[in-house]
Design a protein around this motif. Structure first.
Motif, PDB file in Angstrom:
ATOM      1  N   ALA A  46       0.849  -1.192   0.000  1.00  0.00           N
ATOM      2  CA  ALA A  46       0.000   0.000   0.000  1.00  0.00           C
ATOM      3  C   ALA A  46       0.882   1.239   0.000  1.00  0.00           C
ATOM      4  N   LEU A  47       0.647   2.120  -0.977  1.00  0.00           N
ATOM      5  CA  LEU A  47       1.475   3.299  -1.190  1.00  0.00           C
ATOM      6  C   LEU A  47       0.998   4.463  -0.323  1.00  0.00           C
ATOM      7  N   PHE A  48       1.939   5.185   0.293  1.00  0.00           N
ATOM      8  CA  PHE A  48       1.596   6.424   0.987  1.00  0.00           C
ATOM      9  C   PHE A  48       1.099   7.449  -0.040  1.00  0.00           C
ATOM     10  N   PRO A  49       0.239   8.390   0.363  1.00  0.00           N
ATOM     11  CA  PRO A  49      -0.347   9.334  -0.599  1.00  0.00           C
ATOM     12  C   PRO A  49       0.579  10.466  -1.035  1.00  0.00           C
ATOM     13  N   ARG A  50       1.766  10.506  -0.501  1.00  0.00           N
ATOM     14  CA  ARG A  50       2.770  11.486  -0.928  1.00  0.00           C
ATOM     15  C   ARG A  50       4.146  10.949  -0.551  1.00  0.00           C
ATOM     16  N   LYS A  51       5.179  11.603  -1.077  1.00  0.00           N
ATOM     17  CA  LYS A  51       6.533  11.198  -0.722  1.00  0.00           C
ATOM     18  C   LYS A  51       6.834  11.572   0.731  1.00  0.00           C
ATOM     19  N   ILE A  52       7.690  10.789   1.349  1.00  0.00           N
ATOM     20  CA  ILE A  52       8.161  11.049   2.715  1.00  0.00           C
ATOM     21  C   ILE A  52       9.644  11.385   2.629  1.00  0.00           C
ATOM     22  N   VAL A  53       9.994  12.605   3.011  1.00  0.00           N
ATOM     23  CA  VAL A  53      11.381  13.084   2.924  1.00  0.00           C
ATOM     24  C   VAL A  53      11.939  12.813   1.523  1.00  0.00           C
ATOM     25  N   GLY A  54      11.136  13.141   0.517  1.00  0.00           N
ATOM     26  CA  GLY A  54      11.603  13.063  -0.862  1.00  0.00           C
ATOM     27  C   GLY A  54      11.601  11.681  -1.481  1.00  0.00           C
ATOM     28  N   ARG A  55      11.071  10.668  -0.782  1.00  0.00           N
ATOM     29  CA  ARG A  55      11.083   9.304  -1.320  1.00  0.00           C
ATOM     30  C   ARG A  55       9.678   8.708  -1.297  1.00  0.00           C
ATOM     31  N   PRO A  71      -1.999   4.484   4.029  1.00  0.00           N
ATOM     32  CA  PRO A  71      -2.127   5.330   5.223  1.00  0.00           C
ATOM     33  C   PRO A  71      -2.869   6.630   4.912  1.00  0.00           C
ATOM     34  N   ILE A  72      -3.601   7.104   5.905  1.00  0.00           N
ATOM     35  CA  ILE A  72      -4.401   8.330   5.782  1.00  0.00           C
ATOM     36  C   ILE A  72      -3.748   9.407   6.631  1.00  0.00           C
ATOM     37  N   GLU A  73      -3.469  10.552   6.031  1.00  0.00           N
ATOM     38  CA  GLU A  73      -2.761  11.613   6.752  1.00  0.00           C
ATOM     39  C   GLU A  73      -3.723  12.392   7.642  1.00  0.00           C
ATOM     40  N   LEU A  74      -3.398  12.437   8.935  1.00  0.00           N
ATOM     41  CA  LEU A  74      -4.118  13.240   9.924  1.00  0.00           C
ATOM     42  C   LEU A  74      -3.152  14.246  10.546  1.00  0.00           C
ATOM     43  N   ASP A  75      -3.681  15.212  11.276  1.00  0.00           N
ATOM     44  CA  ASP A  75      -2.798  16.132  11.989  1.00  0.00           C
ATOM     45  C   ASP A  75      -1.935  15.378  12.991  1.00  0.00           C
ATOM     46  N   GLU A  76      -2.493  14.325  13.562  1.00  0.00           N
ATOM     47  CA  GLU A  76      -1.807  13.582  14.623  1.00  0.00           C
ATOM     48  C   GLU A  76      -0.767  12.586  14.104  1.00  0.00           C
ATOM     49  N   GLY A  77      -0.816  12.265  12.823  1.00  0.00           N
ATOM     50  CA  GLY A  77       0.109  11.283  12.260  1.00  0.00           C
ATOM     51  C   GLY A  77      -0.540  10.542  11.102  1.00  0.00           C
ATOM     52  N   TRP A  78       0.074   9.429  10.703  1.00  0.00           N
ATOM     53  CA  TRP A  78      -0.466   8.589   9.641  1.00  0.00           C
ATOM     54  C   TRP A  78      -1.354   7.515  10.253  1.00  0.00           C
ATOM     55  N   LEU A  79      -2.637   7.515   9.861  1.00  0.00           N
ATOM     56  CA  LEU A  79      -3.548   6.483  10.328  1.00  0.00           C
ATOM     57  C   LEU A  79      -3.450   5.301   9.370  1.00  0.00           C
ATOM     58  N   ARG A 131     -10.558   9.947   4.379  1.00  0.00           N
ATOM     59  CA  ARG A 131     -11.008  10.962   5.335  1.00  0.00           C
ATOM     60  C   ARG A 131     -12.029  11.868   4.672  1.00  0.00           C
ATOM     61  N   HIS A 132     -13.089  12.191   5.422  1.00  0.00           N
ATOM     62  CA  HIS A 132     -14.066  13.180   4.972  1.00  0.00           C
ATOM     63  C   HIS A 132     -14.432  14.042   6.178  1.00  0.00           C
ATOM     64  N   ASN A 133     -13.988  15.306   6.135  1.00  0.00           N
ATOM     65  CA  ASN A 133     -14.180  16.212   7.265  1.00  0.00           C
ATOM     66  C   ASN A 133     -13.611  15.578   8.536  1.00  0.00           C
ATOM     67  N   ASP A 134     -14.433  15.363   9.550  1.00  0.00           N
ATOM     68  CA  ASP A 134     -13.929  14.828  10.818  1.00  0.00           C
ATOM     69  C   ASP A 134     -14.179  13.335  10.955  1.00  0.00           C
ATOM     70  N   GLN A 135     -14.421  12.670   9.818  1.00  0.00           N
ATOM     71  CA  GLN A 135     -14.731  11.249   9.875  1.00  0.00           C
ATOM     72  C   GLN A 135     -13.856  10.436   8.931  1.00  0.00           C
ATOM     73  N   ILE A 136     -13.746   9.156   9.226  1.00  0.00           N
ATOM     74  CA  ILE A 136     -13.173   8.188   8.301  1.00  0.00           C
ATOM     75  C   ILE A 136     -14.332   7.412   7.679  1.00  0.00           C
ATOM     76  N   VAL A 137     -14.351   7.379   6.356  1.00  0.00           N
ATOM     77  CA  VAL A 137     -15.363   6.604   5.636  1.00  0.00           C
ATOM     78  C   VAL A 137     -14.730   5.271   5.263  1.00  0.00           C
ATOM     79  N   LEU A 138     -15.291   4.206   5.785  1.00  0.00           N
ATOM     80  CA  LEU A 138     -14.687   2.883   5.681  1.00  0.00           C
ATOM     81  C   LEU A 138     -15.598   1.915   4.921  1.00  0.00           C
ATOM     82  N   PRO A 139     -15.303   1.654   3.650  1.00  0.00           N
ATOM     83  CA  PRO A 139     -16.004   0.558   2.973  1.00  0.00           C
ATOM     84  C   PRO A 139     -15.319  -0.748   3.362  1.00  0.00           C
TER      85      PRO A 139
END
Length: 432
Positions: free
Chosen positions: A278-287, A334-342, A400-408
């Motif tokens: 599963a791929l992260f949604p963006r690069k981490i430290v350029g990778r 992983p889903i990016e939150l303010d608190e970290g990667w969920l 993520r949608h607003n303050d919720q996680i939508v989980l199919p």
């Protein structure tokens, strides 16, 4: 907090529909091994029988085929002609075919396949690239699903829907017809090159079915984990999936910007030899970064400078609680939150009962696990224990949608449903 307290299960069941069919090439059974090269094959015999018909009979037979099948598929005559072009080796040398004869030959080398007759499961979800006309606070989404038909062959199908501001979920009606894409790449065996394919933009997305194309995928395109990937202001949709040949597996990548044109690329490297990347949604430290399972038991963090090649990996999560003692895996990107990667995870426990949990990874260094589920977030309810594979709930990706996680999520490898979870409530359950 009990999982029943914060998990809002939606009564939105996506069940397999055996009436949805595509046409697939029909190939006569394998010829005898001692067949002389000068002998005619079964395909030759079929063509010879068709050529023996007079013109009126040929036209009448083709009209009968169209009357039976035209309302079930688009552009059948063109499909017949394309299939006839694939069957040139079966044509008697130096014989001139009329257009009607070619079309009828094509019809005899096709068959209908009910691609989701058995199961519709293991969904993942991303925001739709087209948000026109959507009310503020709502989002249109694309849902991918693994469809299984006769012979347990898996293909990839799609749905669209809407998440309202309050978190309620609606699925748009499914198109009556279904079709496979045009393949723009010559397929060789073995194939290690990208495959390019496309659909018509006029087709509803639920009409588009990506059926196995290459020898490596011949028995299934399994468990696509879609993610919206952002890089330097550009957005691409990637999906890691498992290609299954019937005897072996490999990880591959599907990429698209519009869900009309796609590329399928085999992944290389030692870390790409197992399922469930599963791929992260963006690069981490350029990778580029992936979560993967390399040993059928634990979860690893993998970095790469090359999106298509993955080596090594660092162990970050292993079974700790009884509900995951047998093995762990990821449940999508992983889903990016303010608190970290969920990171949603799945665990397998006693009697191979599957459940869905979560972990929170450090945003700057995802190898650091900040917290994890000591109890599952989602487990099979009494009404969700029966199906093709009992006692399983599973997902290939939430959003993520607003303050919720939508989980199919899938139930018993048979059908799919949705839940929503308040992010704040979910994070309070992570304590392990």
């Amino acid at each position: 907090m009990s999982h029943a307290t914060f998990l809002n299960r939606q009564a939105l069941f996506l069940r397999p529909d055996p009436t949805r069919v595509v046409v697939r090439p029909f190939k006569p059974a394998t010829e005898p091994r001692d067949l002389n090269p000068t002998d005619k094959t079964r395909a030759n015999h079929i063509v010879d029988r068709l050529l023996s018909l007079d013109h009126e009979t040929t036209e009448s037979l083709l009209a009968d085929v169209l009357e039976n099948f035209e309302g079930r598929h688009r552009n059948l005559l063109a499909t017949f002609e394309n299939r006839a072009s694939d069957m040139e080796e079966a044509f008697t040398p130096h014989v001139e075919f009329t257009k009607v004869q070619r079309q009828l030959v094509g019809a005899y080398f096709l068959h209908e396949y009910s691609f989701e007759a058995s199961a519709l499961f293991n969904p993942s979800i991303v925001v739709h690239p087209d948000q026109s006309g959507v009310l503020q606070g709502s989002r249109r989404f694309i849902l991918s699903l693994r469809a299984v038909g006769e012979g347990h062959v898996s293909s990839l199908t799609f749905r669209t829907g809407l998440i309202a501001a309050d978190g309620s979920v609606e699925i748009e009606p499914t198109a009556r017809l279904a079709s496979t894409p045009t393949v723009h790449t010559r397929i060789s065996d073995p194939l290690d090159e990208p495959v390019e394919l496309s659909f018509s933009a006029q087709q509803h997305i639920s009409e588009r079915v990506i059926f196995p194309i290459t020898p490596a995928q011949s028995n299934g395109i399994e468990d696509a984990r879609f993610v919206t990937f952002e890089d330097n202001g550009q957005t691409m949709f990637y999906a890691t999936y498992t290609a299954y040949s019937g005897t072996g597996i490999r990880s591959e990548l599907l990429e698209t910007s519009d869900f009309i044109s796609f590329r399928m690329i085999p992944l290389g490297g030692s870390a790409a030899r197992n399922k469930g990347m599963a791929l992260f949604p963006r690069k981490i430290v350029g990778r580029y970064a992936m979560i993967g399972r390399q040993d059928n038991e634990n979860l690893y963090l993998i970095y790469s400078d090359d999106l298509y090649s993955w080596e090594g990996g660092e162990l970050i999560l292993q079974p700790k609680f009884p509900w995951e003692f047998v093995q762990m895996g990821n449940c999508g990107s992983p889903i990016e939150l303010d608190e970290g990667w969920l990171l949603l995870t799945h665990g397998v426990g006693a009697v191979r009962k599957y459940a869905i949990g979560a972990a929170l990874l450090d945003k700057q260094d995802p190898s650091k696990v900040l917290a994890r589920s000591s109890e599952p977030l989602v487990r099979p309810e009494p009404s969700e224990r029966e199906g093709y594979v009992p006692n399983v709930v599973y997902t290939c990706g939430a959003m993520r949608h607003n303050d919720q996680i939508v989980l199919p999520y899938a139930v018993c490898d048979t059908f799919s449903n949705f839940s929503t979870i308040k992010i704040a409530d979910l994070l309070r359950t992570l304590d392990g």
